[in-house]
Write an enzyme that holds these catalytic residues in place. Sequence first.
Site, PDB file in Angstrom:
ATOM      1  N   ASP A 160       2.622  -0.867  -3.046  1.00 34.78           N
ATOM      2  CA  ASP A 160       3.316   0.429  -3.075  1.00 34.78           C
ATOM      3  C   ASP A 160       3.135   1.120  -4.430  1.00 34.78           C
ATOM      4  O   ASP A 160       3.898   2.022  -4.768  1.00 34.78           O
ATOM      5  CB  ASP A 160       4.799   0.289  -2.728  1.00 34.78           C
ATOM      6  CG  ASP A 160       5.459   1.631  -2.434  1.00 34.78           C
ATOM      7  OD1 ASP A 160       4.765   2.550  -1.961  1.00 34.78           O
ATOM      8  OD2 ASP A 160       6.677   1.766  -2.683  1.00 34.78           O
ATOM      9  N   HIS A 187      -1.248  -0.749   0.521  1.00 35.47           N
ATOM     10  CA  HIS A 187      -0.362   0.408   0.357  1.00 35.47           C
ATOM     11  C   HIS A 187      -0.324   0.866  -1.094  1.00 35.47           C
ATOM     12  O   HIS A 187       0.410   0.325  -1.912  1.00 35.47           O
ATOM     13  CB  HIS A 187       1.056   0.075   0.826  1.00 35.47           C
ATOM     14  CG  HIS A 187       1.878   1.286   1.132  1.00 35.47           C
ATOM     15  ND1 HIS A 187       2.205   1.670   2.408  1.00 35.47           N
ATOM     16  CD2 HIS A 187       2.427   2.220   0.316  1.00 35.47           C
ATOM     17  CE1 HIS A 187       2.928   2.769   2.371  1.00 35.47           C
ATOM     18  NE2 HIS A 187       3.080   3.125   1.106  1.00 35.47           N
TER      19      HIS A 187
END
Length: 307
Positions: A251, A27
């Site tokens: 992230d 991610h």
Amino acid sequence: MSSSRTILNVQHSDPGASIPRGACDCHVHIFGPFDRYPLAADRVFMPGVASTDDLLALHAALGVDRVVIVQASPQGTDNRCMTDALRTLNDAGHAARGVAVLAPDISVDDLHALHAAGVRGARVNLQSYGQQDPAVARDSLMRTAAQVADLGWHVQIYSNLSVISAMARTLADCPVPVVIDHFALASAVMGPRQPGLKALLQAIADGNIYVKLSAPYRLTTWEDGRPPSAAGDIARAFIDTRLDRMLWGTDWPHTGAWPGQPRLVDRSEPLHPIDDGLQLAAFRGWVNDQEKQAILVDNPARLYQFG
């Protein structure tokens, strides 16, 4: 700390012991340059620029070999920044796959072009838009699943535990695999017995749902300093339910609202100074070597179809 561990003005710790060859960061986002890749007119925030060179530097510091680039909400349904980044990274020998956001009327030809570029999933992002209605979530999920089923893709959903637990059986019965972002935004403070988590774990046990053990700082509060290690009990609840359905991600480059500040749409918001070496070290503390191999290498290789 060497300058090679400073990326976008954030210093990233040495995560400690080495991680397995083929480890995947499942991610990340790539943003800009915005004159070439303009953002969506209806965006709810404007991120800072984060390039493939920055990402390669981060992964060199962490020892990560593979990556999944996720289309972020400010980019709308224009996936060119993501697909161009896939091409750049793969050409550089850094194996990359993508997760797109699809327009409702996207053509079959355009879907096949995304597949050829390395896309293997489509994202339904509810959280960034404040959408809390499980019925809307179900409709968006099933519509997207119908778009991608023939391609062998999955659907990735970004929402909170309240919404996701309310549709847990829908996720388990979806005709394509489902990937849940960021621990389903469960609360690290409330722990494994919080409302909704049991229902989600029961659905995960059926095998159709993957969970990204990504961005653990999002499970904590600003008041407690957002330590990634605090998500350990939640991580173990997911891992102990279905090890073979767990994924890991950073992230990066860490967008998000700042306390007491309005979202910025006409100029770039500051990125959050999250130490991804510390995030990876926290993950290593939650798992044994077998689990680490499964979550970092084997599970993403299967889901994202890395060769």
